[in-house]
Enzyme design. Structure first.
Site, short mmCIF file in Angstrom:
data_model
loop_
_atom_site.label_atom_id
_atom_site.label_comp_id
_atom_site.label_asym_id
_atom_site.label_seq_id
_atom_site.Cartn_x
_atom_site.Cartn_y
_atom_site.Cartn_z
CB THR A 22 -0.95 -0.02 1.21
OG1 THR A 22 -1.71 1.18 1.22
CG2 THR A 22 -0.22 -0.13 2.53
CB SER A 27 -3.35 2.41 10.60
OG SER A 27 -3.20 1.53 9.50
CE LYS A 51 -1.58 -4.40 2.61
NZ LYS A 51 -1.98 -5.65 1.96
P1 NAD Z 1 -11.21 -7.14 0.85
O1 NAD Z 1 -11.40 -7.16 2.33
O2 NAD Z 1 -12.39 -6.79 0.01
O3 NAD Z 1 -10.68 -8.58 0.35
C1 NAD Z 1 -9.72 -9.34 1.03
C2 NAD Z 1 -10.14 -10.80 0.90
O4 NAD Z 1 -9.15 -11.60 1.54
C3 NAD Z 1 -11.46 -11.09 1.60
O5 NAD Z 1 -12.33 -11.78 0.73
C4 NAD Z 1 -11.08 -11.96 2.80
O6 NAD Z 1 -12.07 -12.90 3.15
C5 NAD Z 1 -9.79 -12.61 2.31
N1 NAD Z 1 -8.86 -12.98 3.40
C6 NAD Z 1 -8.38 -12.18 4.40
N2 NAD Z 1 -7.57 -12.88 5.20
C7 NAD Z 1 -7.53 -14.15 4.70
C8 NAD Z 1 -6.86 -15.34 5.11
N3 NAD Z 1 -6.09 -15.37 6.18
N4 NAD Z 1 -7.03 -16.46 4.35
C9 NAD Z 1 -7.84 -16.46 3.25
N5 NAD Z 1 -8.50 -15.36 2.84
C10 NAD Z 1 -8.35 -14.22 3.56
O7 NAD Z 1 -9.98 -6.19 0.55
P2 NAD Z 1 -9.58 -5.47 -0.83
O8 NAD Z 1 -10.08 -4.08 -0.78
O9 NAD Z 1 -9.94 -6.34 -1.97
O10 NAD Z 1 -8.01 -5.42 -0.68
C11 NAD Z 1 -7.22 -6.49 -1.18
C12 NAD Z 1 -5.75 -6.22 -0.91
O11 NAD Z 1 -5.35 -5.03 -1.57
C13 NAD Z 1 -5.41 -6.05 0.56
O12 NAD Z 1 -4.17 -6.67 0.83
C14 NAD Z 1 -5.29 -4.55 0.71
O13 NAD Z 1 -4.40 -4.23 1.75
C15 NAD Z 1 -4.76 -4.13 -0.64
N6 NAD Z 1 -5.14 -2.75 -0.97
C16 NAD Z 1 -6.47 -2.42 -1.09
C17 NAD Z 1 -6.81 -1.10 -1.42
C18 NAD Z 1 -8.25 -0.63 -1.53
O14 NAD Z 1 -8.47 0.57 -1.71
N7 NAD Z 1 -9.23 -1.52 -1.44
C19 NAD Z 1 -5.78 -0.17 -1.65
C20 NAD Z 1 -4.46 -0.55 -1.52
C21 NAD Z 1 -4.14 -1.86 -1.19
N1 USQ Z 2 -11.16 10.31 5.15
C1 USQ Z 2 -11.97 11.41 5.32
N2 USQ Z 2 -13.31 11.19 5.47
C2 USQ Z 2 -13.86 9.96 5.46
C3 USQ Z 2 -13.03 8.83 5.28
C4 USQ Z 2 -11.67 9.06 5.14
O1 USQ Z 2 -11.51 12.55 5.33
O2 USQ Z 2 -15.08 9.85 5.60
C5 USQ Z 2 -9.69 10.51 4.95
C6 USQ Z 2 -8.81 9.74 5.93
O3 USQ Z 2 -8.63 10.46 7.13
C7 USQ Z 2 -7.55 9.57 5.11
C8 USQ Z 2 -8.04 9.49 3.67
O4 USQ Z 2 -9.37 9.99 3.67
O5 USQ Z 2 -6.74 10.69 5.21
C9 USQ Z 2 -8.05 8.08 3.10
O6 USQ Z 2 -8.80 7.23 3.95
P1 USQ Z 2 -9.46 5.89 3.40
O7 USQ Z 2 -10.26 5.28 4.51
O8 USQ Z 2 -10.14 6.13 2.11
O9 USQ Z 2 -8.17 5.01 3.04
P2 USQ Z 2 -7.08 4.31 3.94
O10 USQ Z 2 -7.45 4.23 5.36
O11 USQ Z 2 -5.76 4.93 3.64
O12 USQ Z 2 -7.11 2.82 3.41
C10 USQ Z 2 -7.49 2.48 2.05
C11 USQ Z 2 -7.74 0.98 2.02
C12 USQ Z 2 -6.43 0.25 2.34
C13 USQ Z 2 -5.33 0.74 1.41
C14 USQ Z 2 -5.19 2.25 1.44
C15 USQ Z 2 -4.27 2.76 0.35
O13 USQ Z 2 -8.75 0.62 2.97
O14 USQ Z 2 -6.61 -1.15 2.18
O15 USQ Z 2 -4.13 0.15 1.80
O16 USQ Z 2 -6.47 2.86 1.17
S1 USQ Z 2 -3.26 4.10 0.89
O17 USQ Z 2 -4.13 5.14 1.46
O18 USQ Z 2 -2.55 4.57 -0.26
O19 USQ Z 2 -2.40 3.56 1.92
#
Ligand code: NAD
Ligand code: USQ
Length: 402
Positions: free
Chosen positions: A144, A179, A185
């Protein structure tokens, strides 16, 4: 290629599994559905009506004529993971299977420990399984952008050249995560880098920004393939939340001044980036790091963009500034490099094109299911025990899995 998608029931994983299958790869999804359980514990749910995995896979077969294999289990269980590796023999493994919410990891000790145990142990197991069964398999791991934090210098893609006391080296870019989730990560990144160095594994660590949007070409093929759209304070990311808020006339919840700046990308670019990483594997012993996002915005920029888009649909949107429940800079320098995936051929989608179709309109279509009590933040970084009533009720009912 034979590609395993760990976390294939999740938001990024489901869209990626479909995309890779549509591109002609042989795909298997691995998931233990713990995310659906966490939603249940917190009393939250996706706005869009996602189906069970068997229903999803049947719908995909019907829509495309293609099959995806499914393995149900916890990657923290090494025997299960080893069986998957022996049975499927993947050439690439895309690892999404982690607890991915920063607020979830900050609820209390149990959720912090649970997040780090799930994420760090799962990834360590995967590294050992690769070493033992498929040492040539390419690991594509979702990291991330939040691993870097918000330093007062440009952010490089994984590594930085440093000159110190007349000597020079290329070193991992310094990490200042915000966090216990983001820290998990960083721990993963170190473990992956180490495993590549000592065992010659090949890995691509994708430092992804915040993903937005619901729709991809494949999920649009059938209503039963629909992806999740989370808008609650724990799993909802900022842009989804603002769009859901706009759809029901709730003021947009900007935390603090709103100068917090992050990298963002469309889910359609997530799936393409993964495909590009699969098609261009790292060398044996190499741990590549790519910054996976396409545009950067401050939170206040996003709120203003949502307000403008909503206005086109006749909706009036108010922007509120709430006290920031997180400990983070509300105004800071931010310039993160992100050219390596573009060099591999990524053609970005831009938010200006996606905001209405993939976000605001989806929120409006399902707005009857929006529960405004999910909007206000209740998890505060400064407190070691957060009073999330529903979490406590769930714990009392014996449903908390950590
Ligand atoms: P998500 O919660 O929708 O999906 C994660 C999936 O992994 C879920 O279906 C969950 O059941 C499964 N899982 C978790 N732990 C497990 C385990 N121990 N064994 C088997 N399955 C397991 O999350 P997402 O938004 O799809 O994110 C996927 C990945 O991408 C994460 O690693 C997250 O940190 C990363 N990521 C997401 C975002 C975002 O904005 N969604 C941004 C940056 C990085
Ligand atoms: N924020 C607001 N108002 C809201 C929600 C969030 O101002 O109602 C702000 C937060 O304080 C933060 C920013 O928006 O500064 C982003 O928050 P977010 O909840 O959209 O994202 P974050 O917590 O950073 O996590 C999400 C995904 C995580 C991924 C990450 C990418 O849940 O899995 O790793 O985005 S990054 O931010 O680049 O690390």
């Amino acid at each position: 290629m034979k590609i395993g998608v760990l976390g294939g029931d999740g938001y990024c994983g489901w869209a990626t599994a479909l995309h890779l299958s549509a591109q002609g790869h042989t795909v298997a999804v691995v998931d233990n559905f713990v995310r659906r359980q966490w939603d249940h514990e917190l009393g939250v749910q996706t706005l869009t009506p996602i189906r069970t995995m068997p229903e999803r896979l049947r719908a995909w077969k019907q829509a495309s004529g293609l099959s995806i294999d499914s393995y149900t289990g916890d990657i923290c269980d090494y025997e299960f993971l080893a069986e998957f590796m022996r049975d499927f023999e993947p050439e690439a493994v895309v690892h999404f299977a982690e607890q991915r919410s920063a607020p979830f990891s900050m609820i209390d000790r149990k959720h912090a420990v649970g997040t780090q145990t799930n994420n760090v142990v799962g990834t360590l197991n995967l590294l050992f399984a690769l070493k033992e069964f498929e040492p040539d398999c390419h690991l594509i791991k979702l990291g991330t952008m939040g691993e870097y934090g918000t330093p007062n210098i440009d952010i490089e893609e994984g590594y930085i050249t440093i000159e110190h006391n007349g000597r020079k080296d290329v070193l991992p870019f310094p990490k200042q995560p915000g966090s216990f989730y983001h820290l998990s990560k960083v721990h993963d990144s170190h473990n992956i880098m180490f495993a590549c160095r000592i065992w010659g594994l090949r890995a691509t660590d994708l430092n992804q920004g915040v993903v937005y949007g619901t729709v991809t070409r494949e999920t649009e093929m059938n209503e039963a393939l629909i992806n999740r759209f989370d808008y609650d304070e724990v799993f909802g990311t900022v842009l989804n939340r603002f769009c859901a808020q706009a759809a029901v006339g709730h003021p947009l919840t900007v935390y603090g001044k709103g100068g917090q700046t992050r990298g963002f990308l469309d889910i359609r670019d997530t799936v393409r980036c993964i495909e590009l990483a699969c098609l261009n594997p790292a060398q044996r012993g190499e741990c590549r790091v790519y910054n996976q996002f396409t545009e950067q915005f401050s939170v206040l920029d996003l709120a203003q963009l949502v307000r403008t888009a909503a206005k086109e649909l006749g909706l009036t949107v108010q922007i509120d500034h709430l006290p920031d429940p997180r400990v983070e800079s509300e105004h800071h320098y931010y310039n993160a490099k992100h050219s390596k995936l573009i060099d591999l051929g990524l053609k970005p989608h831009y938010l200006s094109d996606a905001l209405l179709d993939s976000l605001v309109n989806i929120a409006i279509r399902y707005k009857d299911g929006i529960d405004p009590s999910m909007f206000l933040p209740r998890v505060n970084w400064r407190s070691a025990v957060n009073d999330r009533k529903k979490t406590q009720d769930a714990a009392a009912a014996g449903m908390v899995s950590f």
